[in-house]
Design a protein around this motif. Structure first.
Motif, PDB file in Angstrom:
ATOM      1  N   VAL A  73      35.195  19.396  32.017  1.00  0.00           N
ATOM      2  CA  VAL A  73      36.558  19.510  32.543  1.00  0.00           C
ATOM      3  C   VAL A  73      36.489  19.254  34.042  1.00  0.00           C
ATOM      4  N   GLY A  74      36.639  17.993  34.419  1.00  0.00           N
ATOM      5  CA  GLY A  74      36.541  17.611  35.819  1.00  0.00           C
ATOM      6  C   GLY A  74      37.609  18.229  36.699  1.00  0.00           C
ATOM      7  N   THR A  75      38.782  18.455  36.132  1.00  0.00           N
ATOM      8  CA  THR A  75      39.876  19.044  36.900  1.00  0.00           C
ATOM      9  C   THR A  75      39.743  20.557  37.013  1.00  0.00           C
ATOM     10  N   GLY A  76      38.815  21.134  36.268  1.00  0.00           N
ATOM     11  CA  GLY A  76      38.585  22.568  36.315  1.00  0.00           C
ATOM     12  C   GLY A  76      39.365  23.324  35.258  1.00  0.00           C
ATOM     13  N   ILE A  77      38.922  24.540  35.023  1.00  0.00           N
ATOM     14  CA  ILE A  77      39.606  25.439  34.106  1.00  0.00           C
ATOM     15  C   ILE A  77      40.317  26.483  34.945  1.00  0.00           C
ATOM     16  N   THR A  78      41.627  26.505  34.846  1.00  0.00           N
ATOM     17  CA  THR A  78      42.425  27.465  35.599  1.00  0.00           C
ATOM     18  C   THR A  78      42.707  28.680  34.728  1.00  0.00           C
ATOM     19  N   VAL A  79      42.483  29.855  35.313  1.00  0.00           N
ATOM     20  CA  VAL A  79      42.753  31.121  34.637  1.00  0.00           C
ATOM     21  C   VAL A  79      43.865  31.819  35.419  1.00  0.00           C
ATOM     22  N   THR A  80      44.913  32.223  34.703  1.00  0.00           N
ATOM     23  CA  THR A  80      46.048  32.909  35.326  1.00  0.00           C
ATOM     24  C   THR A  80      46.214  34.280  34.687  1.00  0.00           C
ATOM     25  N   LEU A  81      46.267  35.305  35.542  1.00  0.00           N
ATOM     26  CA  LEU A  81      46.499  36.674  35.090  1.00  0.00           C
ATOM     27  C   LEU A  81      47.937  37.071  35.396  1.00  0.00           C
ATOM     28  N   THR A  82      48.575  37.744  34.458  1.00  0.00           N
ATOM     29  CA  THR A  82      49.853  38.396  34.703  1.00  0.00           C
ATOM     30  C   THR A  82      49.559  39.886  34.745  1.00  0.00           C
ATOM     31  N   TYR A  83      50.004  40.552  35.814  1.00  0.00           N
ATOM     32  CA  TYR A  83      49.626  41.946  36.026  1.00  0.00           C
ATOM     33  C   TYR A  83      50.715  42.685  36.799  1.00  0.00           C
ATOM     34  N   VAL A  84      50.580  44.020  36.808  1.00  0.00           N
ATOM     35  CA  VAL A  84      51.399  44.897  37.648  1.00  0.00           C
ATOM     36  C   VAL A  84      50.453  45.677  38.535  1.00  0.00           C
ATOM     37  N   GLN A  85      50.674  45.602  39.838  1.00  0.00           N
ATOM     38  CA  GLN A  85      49.848  46.332  40.793  1.00  0.00           C
ATOM     39  C   GLN A  85      50.063  47.829  40.637  1.00  0.00           C
ATOM     40  N   LEU A  86      48.953  48.600  40.609  1.00  0.00           N
ATOM     41  CA  LEU A  86      49.034  50.050  40.457  1.00  0.00           C
ATOM     42  C   LEU A  86      48.517  50.816  41.667  1.00  0.00           C
TER      43      LEU A  86
END
Length: 132
Positions: free
Chosen positions: A117-130
């Protein structure tokens, strides 16, 4: 002082140029402590979230499908299909246990797409700050 309630938000990072089954360590800037609600990957991947870099380094040789030991610093892990979104139910509490404690979420990303994957693997987290 207290800042009140926060809304859910997203943060992401990219592991660049991974060969198939290659791995990379990435950090996502999110929160010291957070409720993890969802994770999304741009490509098929095995994603592991850790409390700190030391535990991430010690876990590098663990094989897929082998459960981490209790107290090993693994917060959660996911194996996703191409471009998958995984709802984390029930939500998981993630936290930074680094030195110093900061807003980094430490991840290991393994490319499971079948290709480089030349463009890279993007990881996105959805979260609530505590924690402020």
């Amino acid at each position: 002082g207290a800042t009140g309630l926060t809304s859910r938000t997203t943060a992401s990072a990219t592991a660049n140029g991974l060969a198939n089954l290659g791995s990379a360590n990435i950090d996502i800037t999110a929160a010291k402590t957070c409720a993890l609600l969802k994770i999304q990957t741009s490509h098929a991947a095995w994603i592991t979230l850790y409390t700190d870099t030391s535990n991430r380094n010690q876990d590098q040789s663990r094989s897929e499908g082998t459960d981490p030991l209790p107290g090993s610093g693994v917060i959660a892990e996911f194996i996703t299909s191409d471009g998958a979104t995984v709802s984390i139910t029930p939500c998981t509490i993630g936290f930074n246990y680094g030195n110093p404690i900061d807003t980094s979420v430490y991840l290991k990303v393994v490319n499971k797409s079948g290709n480089t994957v030349g463009t890279g693997i993007t990881v996105t987290l959805t979260y609530v700050q505590l924690e402020v």
